[in-house]
Design an enzyme around this catalytic site. Sequence first.
Site, short mmCIF file in Angstrom:
data_model
loop_
_atom_site.label_atom_id
_atom_site.label_comp_id
_atom_site.label_asym_id
_atom_site.label_seq_id
_atom_site.Cartn_x
_atom_site.Cartn_y
_atom_site.Cartn_z
N PRO A 83 0.84 -1.20 0.00
CA PRO A 83 0.00 0.00 0.00
C PRO A 83 0.87 1.25 0.00
O PRO A 83 1.89 1.31 0.68
CB PRO A 83 -0.78 -0.12 1.31
CG PRO A 83 -0.76 -1.58 1.64
CD PRO A 83 0.54 -2.11 1.13
N CYS A 84 0.49 2.24 -0.81
CA CYS A 84 1.29 3.46 -0.95
C CYS A 84 0.36 4.61 -1.29
O CYS A 84 -0.50 4.47 -2.15
CB CYS A 84 2.29 3.24 -2.08
SG CYS A 84 3.27 4.68 -2.46
#
Length: 394
Positions: A83-84
């Site tokens: 996740p980013c």
Amino acid sequence: MTVYRSLDLFSGCGGLSLGMSLAKNSKGDSISTACAIDIWEIACKTFEHNLGLKPLCEPIDDDLIRRVNQENGPFDIVVGGPPCQGFSTAGKRALDDDRNKLVLAFLRAIEITNPKVFVMENVTGFKTFQNGKIHEEVVLFAKKLGYQVRSAIVLASLSGVPQRRKRFLLVGSKVGAFKFPGEQALPHDENLFESDEFSLEKFFVQKPENGTEKWTFNDATSDLPALKAGQRLEKYKTPPKNSLQEYFRKGSELPLDHFAVGHREYFIEMLSYIPQGKSALDPEVQKTMPKKLRPTSGFKNSYQRIVGDAPSPTITRNFTTPSSANCIHPSQDRALSIREGARCQSFPDWFYFLGTTDEKRLQIGNAVPPLLGKAIGESILNALIESKKTKTKA
Ligand SMILES: C[S@@+](CC[C@H](N)C(=O)[O-])C[C@H]1O[C@@H](n2cnc3c(N)ncnc32)[C@H](O)[C@@H]1O
């Protein structure tokens, strides 16, 4: 025939692992997920229920990866979508920012496990986040580890998924060259594909008009019975009408979770005024409906009706909420059912999502569409065949 061992990081409910398990190359080589890791318990349970492998339900960090590598390695392939989010990291190295720690954890996992090929998938904004800094640093990190790196935005509908979903892929290979799913469908351009992998210009967006989109929303769902908002009908309406429906139904007795969430009466009436491809926020649509029904605000995709004769729009976690997503059925006045969302993502009907309705939606919306995963797996297996050929020649 070789079975390559894969490590699936941030594995979610298993969309990517399922897809990769369906891939084969011309030699009959295949991929098996040897280990999966995710911090989300219900997604791990869904993964285990459907794929028969119990993921490690722990936060990903160096210690865990070292342990996994020792106990379960070596891995030929590592895949994952850390996740980013986009934010500014003025001045400092993007990978030093705590908010990018999962991207760094993914790269450290590559360093520790040293696979032949790795694939990092992410949101399409990844390339431009922090003015391209994070992408540049990830490429540099992988290059220093000895990988050839290429990145692209791929369009799932070019890989047989009945959905126009774009994802960012960054691939590192220590074996043969990696061709992106759908790349063959584009007009050949030496400059675009063959020169310096690290140049920003090599990043390309696949365009549907240049490729072949095989399936529409109707192709994917026309064997399911009509539903009213709030209704559940877990049976098939007709025999399968095409090979996509055959794929969905193979090994399944019933379309479980063909269930549409309920809407208020006035809301259902409002939906009835929206034509395919239009939103209740469009001024010309508003003119046709009584004033009291007109919604006054929303997001770009709010209150929009899906076009049946095209691939579906991107399935997000909000695919049962017309006020937040483009998710109104083409001909029925309701949001998509859970099963329709799963089909647009190319999950077969036997794949059952555990948890509450909200948890099911999130697992489905988060997933890499299995048929895109299959195409990614085939690209990896083709790159691995290249290395076998080179070795044989030497
Ligand atoms: C985009 S989803 C992955 C989807 C998956 N590849 C698929 O195809 O179904 C990202 C996942 O990262 C997991 N995650 C977030 N932080 C994590 C952490 N620190 N350690 C392990 N998993 C984490 C989330 O629980 C979520 O399931």
